[in-house]
Write a protein that holds these residues in place. Structure first.
Motif, PDB file in Angstrom:
ATOM      1  N   ASP A 198      -1.199 -10.574  -5.685  1.00  0.00           N
ATOM      2  CA  ASP A 198      -2.541 -10.475  -5.122  1.00  0.00           C
ATOM      3  C   ASP A 198      -2.949  -9.023  -4.943  1.00  0.00           C
ATOM      4  N   TRP A 199      -2.011  -8.192  -4.500  1.00  0.00           N
ATOM      5  CA  TRP A 199      -2.318  -6.771  -4.315  1.00  0.00           C
ATOM      6  C   TRP A 199      -2.602  -6.116  -5.660  1.00  0.00           C
ATOM      7  N   MET A 200      -1.776  -6.380  -6.659  1.00  0.00           N
ATOM      8  CA  MET A 200      -1.949  -5.755  -7.966  1.00  0.00           C
ATOM      9  C   MET A 200      -3.285  -6.139  -8.596  1.00  0.00           C
ATOM     10  N   LYS A 201      -3.660  -7.401  -8.480  1.00  0.00           N
ATOM     11  CA  LYS A 201      -4.906  -7.858  -9.094  1.00  0.00           C
ATOM     12  C   LYS A 201      -6.128  -7.179  -8.509  1.00  0.00           C
ATOM     13  N   THR A 202      -6.033  -6.732  -7.277  1.00  0.00           N
ATOM     14  CA  THR A 202      -7.186  -6.116  -6.630  1.00  0.00           C
ATOM     15  C   THR A 202      -7.126  -4.588  -6.598  1.00  0.00           C
ATOM     16  N   HIS A 203      -6.021  -4.003  -7.050  1.00  0.00           N
ATOM     17  CA  HIS A 203      -5.892  -2.551  -6.944  1.00  0.00           C
ATOM     18  C   HIS A 203      -5.757  -1.813  -8.269  1.00  0.00           C
ATOM     19  N   ILE A 204      -5.443  -2.511  -9.367  1.00  0.00           N
ATOM     20  CA  ILE A 204      -5.468  -1.794 -10.636  1.00  0.00           C
ATOM     21  C   ILE A 204      -6.909  -1.701 -11.108  1.00  0.00           C
ATOM     22  N   HIS A 205      -7.189  -0.660 -11.888  1.00  0.00           N
ATOM     23  CA  HIS A 205      -8.563  -0.366 -12.282  1.00  0.00           C
ATOM     24  C   HIS A 205      -9.142  -1.467 -13.162  1.00  0.00           C
ATOM     25  N   GLY A 206     -10.386  -1.826 -12.902  1.00  0.00           N
ATOM     26  CA  GLY A 206     -11.052  -2.829 -13.709  1.00  0.00           C
ATOM     27  C   GLY A 206     -10.617  -4.239 -13.325  1.00  0.00           C
ATOM     28  N   THR A 207     -11.293  -5.209 -13.870  1.00  0.00           N
ATOM     29  CA  THR A 207     -10.955  -6.595 -13.571  1.00  0.00           C
ATOM     30  C   THR A 207     -10.351  -7.259 -14.803  1.00  0.00           C
ATOM     31  N   GLY A 208      -9.501  -8.220 -14.577  1.00  0.00           N
ATOM     32  CA  GLY A 208      -8.941  -8.977 -15.674  1.00  0.00           C
ATOM     33  C   GLY A 208      -7.874  -8.267 -16.476  1.00  0.00           C
ATOM     34  N   HIS A 209      -7.301  -7.192 -15.957  1.00  0.00           N
ATOM     35  CA  HIS A 209      -6.250  -6.476 -16.679  1.00  0.00           C
ATOM     36  C   HIS A 209      -4.858  -6.923 -16.258  1.00  0.00           C
TER      37      HIS A 209
ATOM     38  N   GLY B  15       6.511 -13.915  -4.275  1.00  0.00           N
ATOM     39  CA  GLY B  15       5.967 -12.641  -4.732  1.00  0.00           C
ATOM     40  C   GLY B  15       4.464 -12.667  -4.889  1.00  0.00           C
ATOM     41  N   GLN B  16       3.816 -13.699  -4.337  1.00  0.00           N
ATOM     42  CA  GLN B  16       2.372 -13.793  -4.495  1.00  0.00           C
ATOM     43  C   GLN B  16       1.653 -12.638  -3.823  1.00  0.00           C
ATOM     44  N   ALA B  17       2.207 -12.114  -2.735  1.00  0.00           N
ATOM     45  CA  ALA B  17       1.589 -10.962  -2.074  1.00  0.00           C
ATOM     46  C   ALA B  17       1.536  -9.766  -3.021  1.00  0.00           C
ATOM     47  N   PHE B  18       2.614  -9.572  -3.771  1.00  0.00           N
ATOM     48  CA  PHE B  18       2.653  -8.490  -4.765  1.00  0.00           C
ATOM     49  C   PHE B  18       1.557  -8.693  -5.804  1.00  0.00           C
TER      50      PHE B  18
ATOM     51  N   PRO C 239       1.582   5.407  -6.997  1.00  0.00           N
ATOM     52  CA  PRO C 239       2.099   5.219  -8.355  1.00  0.00           C
ATOM     53  C   PRO C 239       1.124   4.509  -9.297  1.00  0.00           C
ATOM     54  N   VAL C 240       0.394   3.496  -8.802  1.00  0.00           N
ATOM     55  CA  VAL C 240      -0.579   2.802  -9.641  1.00  0.00           C
ATOM     56  C   VAL C 240      -1.661   3.772 -10.100  1.00  0.00           C
ATOM     57  N   ALA C 241      -2.173   4.566  -9.173  1.00  0.00           N
ATOM     58  CA  ALA C 241      -3.207   5.544  -9.522  1.00  0.00           C
ATOM     59  C   ALA C 241      -2.675   6.572 -10.518  1.00  0.00           C
ATOM     60  N   ALA C 242      -1.434   7.015 -10.310  1.00  0.00           N
ATOM     61  CA  ALA C 242      -0.838   8.010 -11.198  1.00  0.00           C
ATOM     62  C   ALA C 242      -0.611   7.447 -12.595  1.00  0.00           C
ATOM     63  N   LEU C 243      -0.156   6.189 -12.670  1.00  0.00           N
ATOM     64  CA  LEU C 243       0.081   5.580 -13.975  1.00  0.00           C
ATOM     65  C   LEU C 243      -1.226   5.432 -14.748  1.00  0.00           C
ATOM     66  N   GLU C 244      -2.259   4.999 -14.074  1.00  0.00           N
ATOM     67  CA  GLU C 244      -3.542   4.844 -14.740  1.00  0.00           C
ATOM     68  C   GLU C 244      -4.044   6.189 -15.254  1.00  0.00           C
TER      69      GLU C 244
ATOM     70  N   ASN D 285       0.824  -1.211   0.000  1.00  0.00           N
ATOM     71  CA  ASN D 285       0.000   0.000   0.000  1.00  0.00           C
ATOM     72  C   ASN D 285       0.854   1.254   0.000  1.00  0.00           C
ATOM     73  N   ALA D 286       1.867   1.260   0.844  1.00  0.00           N
ATOM     74  CA  ALA D 286       2.719   2.441   0.945  1.00  0.00           C
ATOM     75  C   ALA D 286       3.536   2.657  -0.321  1.00  0.00           C
ATOM     76  N   ARG D 287       3.993   1.568  -0.945  1.00  0.00           N
ATOM     77  CA  ARG D 287       4.884   1.695  -2.086  1.00  0.00           C
ATOM     78  C   ARG D 287       4.148   1.876  -3.413  1.00  0.00           C
ATOM     79  N   MET D 288       2.987   1.231  -3.566  1.00  0.00           N
ATOM     80  CA  MET D 288       2.382   1.130  -4.879  1.00  0.00           C
ATOM     81  C   MET D 288       1.080   1.904  -5.086  1.00  0.00           C
TER      82      MET D 288
END
Length: 217
Positions: free
Chosen positions: A137-148, A132-135, A105-110, A99-102
């Motif tokens: 799992d976090w990405m799959k639930t925090h980037i916009h939309g599903t299946g991206h 790296g599964q924690a990474f 930046p994820v919101a800004a990139l989108e 959460n602190a690291r990404m």
């Protein structure tokens, strides 16, 4: 006034629906050192299926580094992609506090993508370290939309040497084959099936930019 607003919204929805059905002709593929061979395999697909790939590799780059560079909007303006492929995460996969690291930046990139459809190819495991599964799992639930987000963790990819996270050239071809097979589920405009190039075939697109870790993008 209300009627005018309704008409505007209906026209906007019609425009977006039309745009969603347009075929993919231009792809921008950005990312870290994992990107090169993946993009070359994707260009081999493009040659057979009517699209071209512009590649920008920034060795050793991270998501915050890309965002802070501010270069993505100008790349989009120059290459006018119908879809963007992102291969970032290798250098963040072992981060402790996602959460602190990404988050920012994820919101800004989108935001910098300006609504262009995208897929994110996640990094494979790092041999000898945590999966790296924690990474992922976090990405799959925090980037916009599903299946991206394509989770690469389950793939068995031969590496260039023991302890080296980088797959071999042939493994990268197989890796991209898996991504292409998955692409229809991302629903960003690629056909349900694509002609597959010969095993291991690679091809560089007309635009292929490589920057070393200490170089500016």
């Amino acid at each position: 006034m209300k009627k005018s607003l309704l008409v505007f919204l209906l026209m906007l929805l019609a425009t977006l629906a039309c745009k969603a059905t347009e075929p993919i002709r231009r792809v921008l593929f950005i990312g870290d050192s994992m990107t090169g061979w993946l993009a070359e395999r994707l260009e081999a697909y493009g040659t057979l299926n009517g699209f071209e790939v512009s590649t920008v590799i920034w060795d050793g780059s991270t998501l915050p580094k890309w965002v802070n560079s501010g270069k993505l909007p100008s790349l989009i303006k120059t290459h006018k992609p119908d879809a963007v492929f992102i291969c970032l995460g290798l250098n963040e996969i072992l981060a402790k506090d996602m959460n602190a690291r990404m988050s920012k930046p994820v919101a800004a990139l989108e935001q910098q993508l300006e609504g262009i459809p995208f897929v994110w190819v996640g990094p494979p495991t790092w041999p000898g370290k945590s999966t790296g599964q924690a990474f992922n799992d976090w990405m799959k639930t925090h980037i916009h939309g599903t299946g991206h987000y394509f989770d690469s963790q389950a793939l068995k990819l031969p590496r260039q040497s023991a302890g080296n996270p980088h797959p071999t050239r042939a493994a990268c071809a197989s890796w991209m084959d898996a991504v292409v097979h998955w692409l229809p589920s991302a629903d960003i405009g690629f056909p349900a099936s694509m002609k597959q190039p010969a095993s291991g075939e690679m091809k560089r697109g007309k635009v292929y930019i490589y920057r070393r870790m200490k170089q500016a993008l």
